[in-house]
Design a protein around this motif. Structure first.
Motif, PDB file in Angstrom:
ATOM      1  N   SER A  29      54.044  40.576  31.858  1.00  0.00           N
ATOM      2  CA  SER A  29      53.863  41.760  32.683  1.00  0.00           C
ATOM      3  C   SER A  29      54.146  41.296  34.044  1.00  0.00           C
ATOM      4  CB  SER A  29      52.593  42.503  32.484  1.00  0.00           C
ATOM      5  OG  SER A  29      51.622  41.919  33.055  1.00  0.00           O
ATOM      6  N   THR A  30      53.835  40.185  34.583  1.00  0.00           N
ATOM      7  CA  THR A  30      53.815  39.934  36.016  1.00  0.00           C
ATOM      8  C   THR A  30      52.920  40.963  36.911  1.00  0.00           C
ATOM      9  OG1 THR A  30      55.778  41.089  36.549  1.00  0.00           O
ATOM     10  CG2 THR A  30      55.932  38.834  35.978  1.00  0.00           C
ATOM     11  N   LEU A  31      51.828  41.349  36.219  1.00  0.00           N
ATOM     12  CA  LEU A  31      51.064  42.689  36.818  1.00  0.00           C
ATOM     13  C   LEU A  31      49.860  41.598  37.404  1.00  0.00           C
ATOM     14  CD1 LEU A  31      51.283  45.532  34.208  1.00  0.00           C
ATOM     15  CD2 LEU A  31      52.256  45.476  36.804  1.00  0.00           C
ATOM     16  N   SER A  32      49.534  40.557  37.249  1.00  0.00           N
ATOM     17  CA  SER A  32      48.085  40.176  37.750  1.00  0.00           C
ATOM     18  C   SER A  32      48.091  40.184  39.244  1.00  0.00           C
ATOM     19  CB  SER A  32      48.127  38.649  37.286  1.00  0.00           C
ATOM     20  OG  SER A  32      48.958  37.660  37.823  1.00  0.00           O
TER      21      SER A  32
ATOM     22  N   GLU B 141      44.913  40.794  25.900  1.00  0.00           N
ATOM     23  CA  GLU B 141      44.848  39.981  27.224  1.00  0.00           C
ATOM     24  C   GLU B 141      44.044  40.716  28.523  1.00  0.00           C
ATOM     25  OE1 GLU B 141      45.480  36.765  27.120  1.00  0.00           O
ATOM     26  OE2 GLU B 141      46.234  36.669  25.186  1.00  0.00           O
TER      27      GLU B 141
ATOM     28  N   GLY C  47      51.492  31.944  32.427  1.00  0.00           N
ATOM     29  CA  GLY C  47      50.212  31.728  31.893  1.00  0.00           C
ATOM     30  C   GLY C  47      50.183  30.673  31.019  1.00  0.00           C
TER      31      GLY C  47
ATOM     32  N   ARG D 102      40.512  39.507  29.992  1.00  0.00           N
ATOM     33  CA  ARG D 102      40.181  39.684  31.324  1.00  0.00           C
ATOM     34  C   ARG D 102      38.685  40.286  31.554  1.00  0.00           C
ATOM     35  NH1 ARG D 102      40.054  43.476  34.677  1.00  0.00           N
ATOM     36  NH2 ARG D 102      40.264  45.026  33.257  1.00  0.00           N
TER      37      ARG D 102
ATOM     38  N   TYR E 299      56.578  41.204  24.123  1.00  0.00           N
ATOM     39  CA  TYR E 299      55.407  40.494  24.664  1.00  0.00           C
ATOM     40  C   TYR E 299      54.913  39.711  23.788  1.00  0.00           C
ATOM     41  CZ  TYR E 299      51.024  39.711  26.873  1.00  0.00           C
ATOM     42  OH  TYR E 299      49.842  39.168  27.585  1.00  0.00           O
TER      43      TYR E 299
ATOM     44  N   ARG F 225      50.059  27.543  33.130  1.00  0.00           N
ATOM     45  CA  ARG F 225      49.008  27.266  34.009  1.00  0.00           C
ATOM     46  C   ARG F 225      47.935  26.445  33.068  1.00  0.00           C
ATOM     47  NH1 ARG F 225      47.651  33.158  36.899  1.00  0.00           N
ATOM     48  NH2 ARG F 225      47.312  32.142  38.940  1.00  0.00           N
TER      49      ARG F 225
ATOM     50  N   PHE G  79      48.869  42.584  24.313  1.00  0.00           N
ATOM     51  CA  PHE G  79      48.678  43.085  25.711  1.00  0.00           C
ATOM     52  C   PHE G  79      47.569  43.583  25.997  1.00  0.00           C
ATOM     53  CE2 PHE G  79      49.649  46.021  29.399  1.00  0.00           C
ATOM     54  CZ  PHE G  79      49.590  45.172  30.530  1.00  0.00           C
TER      55      PHE G  79
ATOM     56  N   ASN H  26      45.001  26.441  42.645  1.00  0.00           N
ATOM     57  CA  ASN H  26      45.217  27.830  42.394  1.00  0.00           C
ATOM     58  C   ASN H  26      44.737  29.048  43.164  1.00  0.00           C
ATOM     59  OD1 ASN H  26      45.705  29.521  39.612  1.00  0.00           O
ATOM     60  ND2 ASN H  26      43.895  30.314  40.291  1.00  0.00           N
TER      61      ASN H  26
ATOM     62  N   ASN I 156      39.451  35.551  36.637  1.00  0.00           N
ATOM     63  CA  ASN I 156      40.516  34.928  35.696  1.00  0.00           C
ATOM     64  C   ASN I 156      40.738  33.558  36.058  1.00  0.00           C
ATOM     65  OD1 ASN I 156      40.470  37.507  34.681  1.00  0.00           O
ATOM     66  ND2 ASN I 156      42.603  37.903  35.094  1.00  0.00           N
ATOM     67  N   GLY I 157      40.959  33.200  37.498  1.00  0.00           N
ATOM     68  CA  GLY I 157      41.288  31.802  37.795  1.00  0.00           C
ATOM     69  C   GLY I 157      40.213  31.024  37.476  1.00  0.00           C
TER      70      GLY I 157
ATOM     71  N   ASP J  53      47.658  35.826  42.707  1.00  0.00           N
ATOM     72  CA  ASP J  53      46.184  36.582  42.026  1.00  0.00           C
ATOM     73  C   ASP J  53      45.095  35.596  42.056  1.00  0.00           C
ATOM     74  OD1 ASP J  53      46.868  34.300  40.227  1.00  0.00           O
ATOM     75  OD2 ASP J  53      47.901  35.860  38.710  1.00  0.00           O
TER      76      ASP J  53
HETATM   77  C1  LIG Z   1      44.495  27.426  34.872  1.00  0.00           C
HETATM   78  C2  LIG Z   1      44.423  28.805  34.758  1.00  0.00           C
HETATM   79  C3  LIG Z   1      44.511  29.556  36.111  1.00  0.00           C
HETATM   80  C4  LIG Z   1      44.538  30.797  35.946  1.00  0.00           C
HETATM   81  N1  LIG Z   1      44.355  31.484  37.231  1.00  0.00           N
HETATM   82  C5  LIG Z   1      44.299  32.763  37.272  1.00  0.00           C
HETATM   83  C6  LIG Z   1      44.275  33.771  38.605  1.00  0.00           C
HETATM   84  O1  LIG Z   1      43.826  33.000  39.502  1.00  0.00           O
HETATM   85  N2  LIG Z   1      44.328  35.069  38.392  1.00  0.00           N
HETATM   86  C7  LIG Z   1      44.463  35.660  37.381  1.00  0.00           C
HETATM   87  O2  LIG Z   1      44.723  36.942  37.362  1.00  0.00           O
HETATM   88  N3  LIG Z   1      44.732  35.253  36.215  1.00  0.00           N
HETATM   89  C8  LIG Z   1      44.901  33.526  36.137  1.00  0.00           C
HETATM   90  N4  LIG Z   1      45.036  32.957  34.771  1.00  0.00           N
HETATM   91  C9  LIG Z   1      44.884  33.933  33.598  1.00  0.00           C
HETATM   92  C10 LIG Z   1      46.242  34.253  33.186  1.00  0.00           C
HETATM   93  O3  LIG Z   1      47.085  32.718  33.085  1.00  0.00           O
HETATM   94  C11 LIG Z   1      46.986  34.967  33.928  1.00  0.00           C
HETATM   95  O4  LIG Z   1      46.235  36.395  34.378  1.00  0.00           O
HETATM   96  C12 LIG Z   1      48.440  35.560  33.580  1.00  0.00           C
HETATM   97  O5  LIG Z   1      49.265  34.506  33.586  1.00  0.00           O
HETATM   98  C13 LIG Z   1      48.865  36.504  34.596  1.00  0.00           C
HETATM   99  O6  LIG Z   1      50.229  36.765  34.368  1.00  0.00           O
HETATM  100  P1  LIG Z   1      50.880  38.214  33.855  1.00  0.00           P
HETATM  101  O7  LIG Z   1      50.084  39.452  34.578  1.00  0.00           O
HETATM  102  O8  LIG Z   1      52.331  38.358  33.749  1.00  0.00           O
HETATM  103  O9  LIG Z   1      50.007  38.342  32.725  1.00  0.00           O
HETATM  104  P2  LIG Z   1      50.298  39.095  31.003  1.00  0.00           P
HETATM  105  O10 LIG Z   1      50.349  38.045  29.966  1.00  0.00           O
HETATM  106  O11 LIG Z   1      51.225  40.122  31.381  1.00  0.00           O
HETATM  107  O12 LIG Z   1      48.677  39.698  30.786  1.00  0.00           O
HETATM  108  C14 LIG Z   1      48.376  40.879  31.367  1.00  0.00           C
HETATM  109  C15 LIG Z   1      47.321  40.921  31.953  1.00  0.00           C
HETATM  110  O13 LIG Z   1      45.887  40.445  31.170  1.00  0.00           O
HETATM  111  C16 LIG Z   1      45.176  39.644  31.811  1.00  0.00           C
HETATM  112  N5  LIG Z   1      45.413  38.311  31.401  1.00  0.00           N
HETATM  113  C17 LIG Z   1      46.117  37.556  30.860  1.00  0.00           C
HETATM  114  N6  LIG Z   1      45.971  36.286  30.297  1.00  0.00           N
HETATM  115  C18 LIG Z   1      44.737  36.247  30.644  1.00  0.00           C
HETATM  116  C19 LIG Z   1      43.743  34.965  30.530  1.00  0.00           C
HETATM  117  N7  LIG Z   1      43.983  34.247  30.013  1.00  0.00           N
HETATM  118  N8  LIG Z   1      42.500  35.216  30.882  1.00  0.00           N
HETATM  119  C20 LIG Z   1      42.266  36.293  31.508  1.00  0.00           C
HETATM  120  N9  LIG Z   1      42.865  37.360  31.736  1.00  0.00           N
HETATM  121  C21 LIG Z   1      44.108  37.389  31.207  1.00  0.00           C
HETATM  122  C22 LIG Z   1      45.702  39.361  33.355  1.00  0.00           C
HETATM  123  O14 LIG Z   1      45.015  40.658  34.156  1.00  0.00           O
HETATM  124  C23 LIG Z   1      47.036  39.767  33.245  1.00  0.00           C
HETATM  125  O15 LIG Z   1      47.660  40.270  34.443  1.00  0.00           O
HETATM  126  C24 LIG Z   1      44.861  31.795  34.880  1.00  0.00           C
HETATM  127  C25 LIG Z   1      44.890  31.014  33.666  1.00  0.00           C
HETATM  128  C26 LIG Z   1      44.729  29.667  33.736  1.00  0.00           C
HETATM  129  C27 LIG Z   1      44.822  28.778  32.170  1.00  0.00           C
END
Ligand SMILES: Cc1cc2nc3c(=O)[nH]c(=O)nc-3n(C[C@H](O)[C@H](O)[C@H](O)COP(=O)(O)OP(=O)(O)OC[C@H]3O[C@@H](n4cnc5c(N)ncnc54)[C@H](O)[C@@H]3O)c2cc1C
Length: 448
Positions: free
Chosen positions: A250-253, A287, A361, A292, A237, A364, A284, A389, A400-401, A395
């Motif tokens: 993680s794909t946990l969102s 983030e 991410g 978050r 990671y 995005r 991790f 989105n 977060n979005g 998610d």
């Molecule tokens: C344009 C845009 C739109 C987004 N829309 C969403 C959305 O609708 N819902 C959402 O949950 N996240 C959103 N994100 C934030 C982030 O991109 C996602 O949380 C992340 O990609 C989810 O994949 P993951 O669980 O594999 O993340 P991982 O990288 O495995 O991260 C673990 C957890 O940390 C949190 N996290 C990670 N990156 C961020 C971040 N940049 N900001 C806040 N929390 C974060 C999330 O809860 C995530 O599940 C967005 C980001 C951008 C730039």
């Protein structure tokens, strides 16, 4: 006290009445690791009262897309079974919570209602309506954040740098193990039959986005996904999380968004693995907790959180100064939605989002920044980014979005960078930068 008192606060001046304790479940749709449910159970036990769980689903709420409702309903079916194992009934009410929760509380003669914390407009309005209509005590518990949002900081934080020290100072106090949910006597189920869960299509007739088949909903799938991530990918990671082809994230969102997994459970798992993956665990946790929870902080303290007006002053000024810059490409919302831009990379990102309900991410950020570059105005870009989105991401409709889109389009929580066309001093991204980070052609080939 089972639940840290700073997680809990009153939303109404009323004293608790006689009668059942109702946990009005909203954002934290799980039986295990749920501070709001644990608090409701504790109040019921102390009062010798029944405990009921109510979930109000409003299919007409903004952003209630069929794929999200499908994910929610299938996850909730598992939660109901987990609750019944503890002799706690779940009741599903269809309709606007502001309209259906107060009559339910009256009908069962509830003395106290416990609700989980949610800083989004629809949820704040619903809680205010229930507080005004309910004669018993309405109590809110933050079950979503490791450090309760209303305790972590009394104001909107400027950046992660100002928020991080506040969170880190409080982690030892709040990042504690979860107690088990106590079981109630079988009589607690009396009069409550199992829920006949409707199909998502029956609930949402507008079919905004079709269900996504390959992401399993529910607490069991969430726990398995967490175990696989921590066991197999936490090491990668730190180094590879910005590569959308690497499968390192993680794909946990969707599970966090739907409350099917507690972020605190994931944080405890990452901490426990820190000795074998120190850099991955730290990255991790940053983030998962700081970034978050900063999003909840922003939405909670910013009434116009999804508008251009909420951007930092420097960003509003610089974007306004570039409002009349010539756009080399300018697309309508339908062009973006149909992945019909001139850019194969951008179109691949949009296809990933629409087909899979996910968007990596790093992609995005690129995706939203190009919407700014190719839209008529930053205001239009914010609206298009949020709409796409929230319609297609599993998610979506999450703080977060909101922050992700406003960070990308409007420099929220960021700093000014070098001045350039359209973006002004908002941070810029382009395909050349992506090519330096990962195999762009392989990504395009996956989402052709
Ligand atoms: C344009 C845009 C739109 C987004 N829309 C969403 C959305 O609708 N819902 C959402 O949950 N996240 C959103 N994100 C934030 C982030 O991109 C996602 O949380 C992340 O990609 C989810 O994949 P993951 O669980 O594999 O993340 P991982 O990288 O495995 O991260 C673990 C957890 O940390 C949190 N996290 C990670 N990156 C961020 C971040 N940049 N900001 C806040 N929390 C974060 C999330 O809860 C995530 O599940 C967005 C980001 C951008 C730039």
């Amino acid at each position: 006290m089972l639940v840290h008192p700073s997680r809990v606060r009153s939303l109404s001046p009323n004293a608790p009445g006689q009668g059942p304790v109702v946990y009005w479940m909203r954002r934290d749709q799980r039986a295990a690791d749920n501070w709001a449910l644990l608090h409701a159970a504790e109040l019921a036990r102390r009062a010798g009262a029944p405990l009921l769980v109510l979930f109000a689903l409003d299919p007409t709420a903004p952003g209630a897309s069929a794929r999200q409702i499908d994910f929610l309903l299938r996850g909730l079916a598992e939660t109901e079974m987990d609750l019944r194992d503890h002799n706690i009934p779940l009741i599903l009410a269809l309709g606007d919570p502001a309209a259906v929760v107060p009559p339910f509380l009256r009908q069962v003669g509830a003395g106290t209602c416990v609700v989980d914390f949610d800083p989004q407009h629809v949820a704040l309005r619903a809680a205010a309506a229930v507080a005004a209509a309910f004669a018993g005590a309405l109590v809110e518990v933050d079950a979503h954040n490791v450090v309760p949002c209303f305790f972590a900081s009394p104001r909107r934080e400027y950046t992660a740098a100002t928020f991080r020290p506040k969170i880190h100072k409080l982690l030892a106090e709040f990042l504690e193990p979860f107690p088990d949910l106590p079981a109630f006597s079988a009589a607690n189920l009396d009069g409550f039959a199992p829920v006949a869960f409707p199909a998502a299509a029956a609930v949402n007739t507008e079919t905004l986005g079709w269900p996504v088949a390959d992401v399993l909903p529910g607490a069991t799938a969430a726990t398995r996904t967490l175990a696989a991530f921590v066991g197999e990918r936490l090491n990668a990671y730190a180094e590879h999380r910005n590569d959308p082809n690497a499968g390192a994230v993680s794909t946990l969102s969707p599970y966090f968004h739907g409350g099917q997994l507690a972020p605190q459970r994931a944080a405890l798992a990452a901490l426990a693995a820190k000795s074998h993956a120190p850099a991955g665990a730290d990255a991790f946790l940053e983030e998962l907790i700081v970034r978050r929870e900063l999003c909840d902080n922003y939405c909670y303290y910013t009434p116009d959180y999804d508008q251009f007006s909420a951007l930092p002053d420097w960003a509003k000024k610089t974007l306004a100064a570039h409002a009349d810059d010539t756009r080399p490409y300018c697309y309508a919302p339908a062009d973006f939605e149909a992945a019909a831009t001139h850019s194969a990379l951008w179109n691949a990102a949009q296809r990933q989002l629409v087909r899979t309900g996910r968007l990596h991410g790093y992609m995005r950020m690129y995706w939203a920044k190009k919407i700014l570059e190719w839209s008529a105005s930053p205001q239009a870009a914010i609206a298009i980014g949020l709409e796409q989105n929230d319609r297609y991401a599993l998610d979506g409709n999450d703080p977060n979005g909101v922050v992700g889109v406003l960070w990308s389009v409007g420099g929220l929580h960021d700093r000014p960078w070098a001045n350039r066309a359209i973006f002004g001093q908002v941070r810029y991204m382009n395909e050349r930068g992506c090519r330096r980070k990962f195999d762009v052609d392989a990504y395009i080939a996956r989402y052709r």
